[in-house]
Design a protein around this motif. Sequence first.
Motif, PDB file in Angstrom:
ATOM      1  N   ALA A 263     -24.283   6.746   4.249  1.00 31.99           N
ATOM      2  CA  ALA A 263     -23.740   7.844   3.443  1.00 31.99           C
ATOM      3  C   ALA A 263     -22.214   7.790   3.417  1.00 31.99           C
ATOM      4  CB  ALA A 263     -24.214   9.182   4.006  1.00 31.99           C
ATOM      5  N   GLU A 264     -21.602   7.471   4.558  1.00 30.59           N
ATOM      6  CA  GLU A 264     -20.138   7.377   4.604  1.00 30.59           C
ATOM      7  C   GLU A 264     -19.636   6.244   3.727  1.00 30.59           C
ATOM      8  OE1 GLU A 264     -19.300   7.259   8.786  1.00 30.59           O
ATOM      9  OE2 GLU A 264     -19.973   9.343   8.971  1.00 30.59           O
ATOM     10  N   GLU A 265     -20.342   5.108   3.780  1.00 32.93           N
ATOM     11  CA  GLU A 265     -19.945   3.976   2.935  1.00 32.93           C
ATOM     12  C   GLU A 265     -20.016   4.353   1.460  1.00 32.93           C
ATOM     13  OE1 GLU A 265     -21.484   0.278   5.729  1.00 32.93           O
ATOM     14  OE2 GLU A 265     -22.209   0.448   3.671  1.00 32.93           O
ATOM     15  N   ILE A 266     -21.121   5.014   1.107  1.00 31.40           N
ATOM     16  CA  ILE A 266     -21.300   5.381  -0.301  1.00 31.40           C
ATOM     17  C   ILE A 266     -20.221   6.362  -0.729  1.00 31.40           C
ATOM     18  CG2 ILE A 266     -22.837   6.615  -1.890  1.00 31.40           C
ATOM     19  CD1 ILE A 266     -25.170   5.448  -0.168  1.00 31.40           C
ATOM     20  N   ASN A 267     -19.943   7.347   0.122  1.00 30.26           N
ATOM     21  CA  ASN A 267     -18.944   8.346  -0.238  1.00 30.26           C
ATOM     22  C   ASN A 267     -17.544   7.765  -0.321  1.00 30.26           C
ATOM     23  OD1 ASN A 267     -20.907  10.262  -0.394  1.00 30.26           O
ATOM     24  ND2 ASN A 267     -20.569  11.081   1.664  1.00 30.26           N
ATOM     25  N   ALA A 268     -17.302   6.707   0.455  1.00 26.29           N
ATOM     26  CA  ALA A 268     -15.980   6.080   0.425  1.00 26.29           C
ATOM     27  C   ALA A 268     -15.816   5.177  -0.793  1.00 26.29           C
ATOM     28  CB  ALA A 268     -15.760   5.281   1.699  1.00 26.29           C
TER      29      ALA A 268
ATOM     30  N   GLU B 207     -16.480   3.973  -4.937  1.00 29.33           N
ATOM     31  CA  GLU B 207     -16.278   4.624  -6.238  1.00 29.33           C
ATOM     32  C   GLU B 207     -17.619   5.112  -6.762  1.00 29.33           C
ATOM     33  OE1 GLU B 207     -13.403   4.737  -8.413  1.00 29.33           O
ATOM     34  OE2 GLU B 207     -12.397   4.492  -6.478  1.00 29.33           O
ATOM     35  N   THR B 208     -17.922   6.370  -6.588  1.00 29.32           N
ATOM     36  CA  THR B 208     -19.187   6.855  -7.138  1.00 29.32           C
ATOM     37  C   THR B 208     -18.947   8.130  -7.924  1.00 29.32           C
ATOM     38  OG1 THR B 208     -19.732   8.335  -5.350  1.00 29.32           O
ATOM     39  CG2 THR B 208     -20.400   6.068  -5.077  1.00 29.32           C
ATOM     40  N   GLU B 209     -19.945   8.431  -8.742  1.00 29.31           N
ATOM     41  CA  GLU B 209     -19.825   9.647  -9.554  1.00 29.31           C
ATOM     42  C   GLU B 209     -20.226  10.877  -8.770  1.00 29.31           C
ATOM     43  OE1 GLU B 209     -22.154   8.799 -12.968  1.00 29.31           O
ATOM     44  OE2 GLU B 209     -20.831   7.157 -13.541  1.00 29.31           O
ATOM     45  N   PHE B 210     -20.908  10.660  -7.670  1.00 28.99           N
ATOM     46  CA  PHE B 210     -21.323  11.808  -6.868  1.00 28.99           C
ATOM     47  C   PHE B 210     -21.212  11.457  -5.390  1.00 28.99           C
ATOM     48  CE2 PHE B 210     -24.990   9.236  -7.855  1.00 28.99           C
ATOM     49  CZ  PHE B 210     -25.600   9.087  -6.636  1.00 28.99           C
ATOM     50  N   ARG B 211     -21.164  12.488  -4.590  1.00 28.72           N
ATOM     51  CA  ARG B 211     -21.055  12.344  -3.162  1.00 28.72           C
ATOM     52  C   ARG B 211     -22.427  12.632  -2.560  1.00 28.72           C
ATOM     53  NH1 ARG B 211     -18.925  15.419   0.749  1.00 28.72           N
ATOM     54  NH2 ARG B 211     -18.988  17.304  -0.485  1.00 28.72           N
ATOM     55  N   ILE B 212     -22.702  12.016  -1.428  1.00 27.56           N
ATOM     56  CA  ILE B 212     -23.970  12.308  -0.760  1.00 27.56           C
ATOM     57  C   ILE B 212     -23.711  13.220   0.420  1.00 27.56           C
ATOM     58  CG2 ILE B 212     -25.772  11.320   0.703  1.00 27.56           C
ATOM     59  CD1 ILE B 212     -26.019   9.048  -1.188  1.00 27.56           C
ATOM     60  N   GLU B 213     -24.433  14.307   0.437  1.00 26.58           N
ATOM     61  CA  GLU B 213     -24.364  15.209   1.583  1.00 26.58           C
ATOM     62  C   GLU B 213     -25.666  15.014   2.346  1.00 26.58           C
ATOM     63  OE1 GLU B 213     -22.413  18.405   3.647  1.00 26.58           O
ATOM     64  OE2 GLU B 213     -21.723  17.586   1.758  1.00 26.58           O
ATOM     65  N   PHE B 214     -25.552  14.604   3.619  1.00 23.50           N
ATOM     66  CA  PHE B 214     -26.749  14.274   4.395  1.00 23.50           C
ATOM     67  C   PHE B 214     -26.936  15.265   5.525  1.00 23.50           C
ATOM     68  CE2 PHE B 214     -28.546  11.700   8.008  1.00 23.50           C
ATOM     69  CZ  PHE B 214     -29.834  11.695   7.531  1.00 23.50           C
ATOM     70  N   ARG B 215     -28.148  15.769   5.648  1.00 22.24           N
ATOM     71  CA  ARG B 215     -28.425  16.687   6.749  1.00 22.24           C
ATOM     72  C   ARG B 215     -29.775  16.347   7.358  1.00 22.24           C
ATOM     73  NH1 ARG B 215     -28.497  23.267   6.354  1.00 22.24           N
ATOM     74  NH2 ARG B 215     -29.893  23.646   8.091  1.00 22.24           N
ATOM     75  N   MET B 216     -29.799  16.278   8.662  1.00 19.30           N
ATOM     76  CA  MET B 216     -31.050  15.966   9.348  1.00 19.30           C
ATOM     77  C   MET B 216     -31.425  17.121  10.261  1.00 19.30           C
ATOM     78  SD  MET B 216     -32.159  12.439  10.850  1.00 19.30           S
ATOM     79  CE  MET B 216     -33.671  12.115  11.716  1.00 19.30           C
ATOM     80  N   GLU B 217     -32.668  17.577  10.127  1.00 18.62           N
ATOM     81  CA  GLU B 217     -33.162  18.666  10.968  1.00 18.62           C
ATOM     82  C   GLU B 217     -34.149  18.125  11.992  1.00 18.62           C
ATOM     83  OE1 GLU B 217     -32.515  21.809  11.405  1.00 18.62           O
ATOM     84  OE2 GLU B 217     -30.927  21.899   9.887  1.00 18.62           O
ATOM     85  N   ASP B 218     -34.127  18.731  13.152  1.00 18.04           N
ATOM     86  CA  ASP B 218     -34.990  18.298  14.252  1.00 18.04           C
ATOM     87  C   ASP B 218     -36.438  18.715  13.993  1.00 18.04           C
ATOM     88  OD1 ASP B 218     -35.860  17.394  16.634  1.00 18.04           O
ATOM     89  OD2 ASP B 218     -35.044  19.031  17.830  1.00 18.04           O
ATOM     90  N   ASP B 219     -37.372  17.795  14.203  1.00 18.07           N
ATOM     91  CA  ASP B 219     -38.787  18.184  14.101  1.00 18.07           C
ATOM     92  C   ASP B 219     -39.582  17.881  15.368  1.00 18.07           C
ATOM     93  OD1 ASP B 219     -39.424  15.499  14.085  1.00 18.07           O
ATOM     94  OD2 ASP B 219     -39.797  15.396  11.943  1.00 18.07           O
TER      95      ASP B 219
ATOM     96  N   TYR C 116     -29.497   3.746   1.275  1.00 16.78           N
ATOM     97  CA  TYR C 116     -29.066   2.934   0.131  1.00 16.78           C
ATOM     98  C   TYR C 116     -30.133   2.874  -0.957  1.00 16.78           C
ATOM     99  CZ  TYR C 116     -24.443   1.234   1.224  1.00 16.78           C
ATOM    100  OH  TYR C 116     -23.099   1.174   1.413  1.00 16.78           O
ATOM    101  N   VAL C 117     -31.392   2.795  -0.543  1.00 16.82           N
ATOM    102  CA  VAL C 117     -32.468   2.748  -1.544  1.00 16.82           C
ATOM    103  C   VAL C 117     -32.449   4.040  -2.363  1.00 16.82           C
ATOM    104  CG1 VAL C 117     -34.967   2.721  -1.867  1.00 16.82           C
ATOM    105  CG2 VAL C 117     -33.919   1.162  -0.244  1.00 16.82           C
ATOM    106  N   ILE C 118     -32.241   5.170  -1.665  1.00 18.19           N
ATOM    107  CA  ILE C 118     -32.165   6.444  -2.390  1.00 18.19           C
ATOM    108  C   ILE C 118     -31.010   6.402  -3.388  1.00 18.19           C
ATOM    109  CG2 ILE C 118     -31.589   8.899  -2.129  1.00 18.19           C
ATOM    110  CD1 ILE C 118     -33.135   8.863   0.506  1.00 18.19           C
ATOM    111  N   TYR C 119     -29.872   5.962  -2.907  1.00 15.31           N
ATOM    112  CA  TYR C 119     -28.680   5.928  -3.745  1.00 15.31           C
ATOM    113  C   TYR C 119     -28.870   5.013  -4.961  1.00 15.31           C
ATOM    114  CZ  TYR C 119     -23.827   4.759  -5.002  1.00 15.31           C
ATOM    115  OH  TYR C 119     -22.665   4.532  -5.681  1.00 15.31           O
TER     116      TYR C 119
END
Lengths: 394, 361
Positions: free
Chosen positions: A71-76, A78-90, A327-330
């Motif tokens: 996510a940091e690589e993608i955000n750094a 040149e993209t049209e959007f930023r990825i905000e990533f959040r992980m919750e404990d299960d 990356y696959v998501i992106y």
Amino acid sequence: MKKEFMKKFAVVMLSLVMVFAMAACGGSSGGSSDSGSESAEAVLYVGATGPLTGGASFYGNAVKQGAMIAAEEINASETEFRIEFRMEDDEADGEKAVNAYHVLQDWGVQVVLGSVTTGSCVAVAGETFEDRVFEITPSASSSDVTNGKDNVFQVCFTDPNQGKTAANTILELYPDAKVAAIYNNSDPYSTGIFNAFKAEMEANGKELVEAATYPDDTNADYSAQLTACKSAGADVVLLPIYYTPASVILKQAADMGYEPTFFGLDGLDGILDMEGFDTSLAEGVMLMTPFNPWSDDAKVAEFVKKYQDAYGELPNQFAADGYDTMYVIYETFKAAGCTTDMSNEEICDAMVAAITGGFSYDGVTGEGMTWSTDGTVSKDPVVVVIKDGQYQDR
Amino acid sequence: MKKITSKGLSPYRKNEIISYGIAILGFAVISVLRSLGMVSSSLQGQLVPICAYVIMAVSLNLVVGISGELSLGHAGFMSVGAYTGIVVSGIMGTMGAADPVRFFAAVIAGALAAGVAGFLIGIPVLRLRGDYLAIVTLAFGEIIKNIMNIVYAGIDENGFHISTKSDYGLSAEGRMLLNGPMGATQVDRISTFFYGFILVMVTLFVVQNILNSRQGRAIMACRDNRIASESIGLNVMKNKLMAFTVSSALAGMGGVLFGLNYSTLLPIKFNFNTSILILVFVVLGGLGNIWGSMIAAIVLTVLPEALRQFADYRMLVYAVVLIVVMIATYNPAIRSRVSAFAEKYLRRKKPDAAPAEGGAD
């Protein structure tokens, strides 16, 4: 009497305050990967659930760290959007995973990365299927994860697929060996692989000489299972289990002077980094894993370096899976022509069409990964052998 | 026996009103908020599990609080109910039955199966006392979990199959219902909050009517003094077995509700930890206090989720909260403060509405 009580009460309150203060510090550092400017740019909310505490937290945290690097690589870039990533404990529990997913929904999740473990993932997949949210799991390998759900995809191999490949590899490498297995018969991952392995061996006219089971990964003694394998004269022992019990098995086998070829699967990955484990015990263990951190591949080397710089440890297969999944998501999101203001349902339908429509991805866990409409990935399995404390090509 | 000494409205009646009140009020408030769209999806997702845990807590209270036997295997009966319910619902699903019919048929089947299991296990177990009984119930809970680990079941055009082997001849078009350690997968999620509410009311009705009956007083007499009860001709074994069986059947009902709320259910879910969790609800709510276990079950189910913002420390915070609550609710100083407060502000207006804390003195 009263004074004493007030004193006790004060102590409890004080400790409560301390805990809350600590938790507040921890809370701010966990979760999202904020980077980039504060401007009103487009944001894609990617949510994940996985075990961040408890016995399986090793896997959840690895996926989280790998995905955060991506996510940091993608955000750094040149993209049209930023990825905000959040992980919750299960806590690797289906009930908690569904709760975690609902928390992510309140947060505004658009694409689900996860869940990390199979039981949680099947439970969450049931929810995302109904809510029409695109879901791709880095590491939940049971075929139940994708079965009957068109919106769920896997980056890892399925358990039956692994069992089948393991059987074929063993048949090819050791055609005359006596083969046994030790597996956890209350674990879906372990049983899933074992059942497929056994079926494939028998389809090729080979019976297992011993199939020893144990009920719980926290078992401390496997001498009964090892003795059974030894007295059956097994030369190859399949260990379709996680590395914690495997480490004890290797130790006890060495102690009793039993030296067959142990054949592990991706669950064994991580055994070399285990605290207090004598890596010389793992010498000669064969292992099927999609990710080799010592590989010469440029992409892998770069990821390993970044990961080491960030977390000071070698990434394992789960971290690599997390990295690739992000990356696959992106890439799929871009390939589908989605924008972040679309509804979850539109994103889901477009991404499903894109990922099954000739999309291919080269990542650190495999080259030329493609996905079929049943949600499973197609990539080549790699069998390595542990030598000098490293994975080496056989 | 403190409860019998409180004056005014019969204590049984008072506790009964509070229990039903909590259930009805909770359901009404949540329903209204839901129709206004004011319930977060996080809370929405927890409504059915909350109902299931309330049923579990109230039913365990029948054994632990009222019959006075420490049972550590309650999750086992929950799993019997859950898996029976899933199988029944799965079979009826392939026959095309409507959802409410499926659900209540599953509930009845699950309750019966768990009740039978409870009866059979109760016969040897209840001959033991104290610690021995606790250990044996723990063992039976684990045995049930391990049996569930090897049960495979499915339905296809040749009918229903059940086996302990993974290859039991289910045809390719068949539908897998139970898959050994992988548990039930592809469960149709037909539990709703409304069904959960109905089952909570049924549980309360059954348990409170037992409590307030000749049978219930006999059970409590056996708890309080076994020898004295035997001397007046009560059959201790029979009374305890009745409480144990009813409790198991209700647990099975809770299990069905829980199981049909998720698309998958692993047998490992019903391990020792789940039994202990339910026991914590009962102990925290007060042994023998029905509405106390309800509140404890609700609070302790919601609490871990509400503490999510503390990230990795939430279980630590959860434990501290648990300890504080335990200290606070059983501390005579605090209890007398609360009852004094209630006396001063609440009782003056509405004499019936005062909570039962007053019973402590």
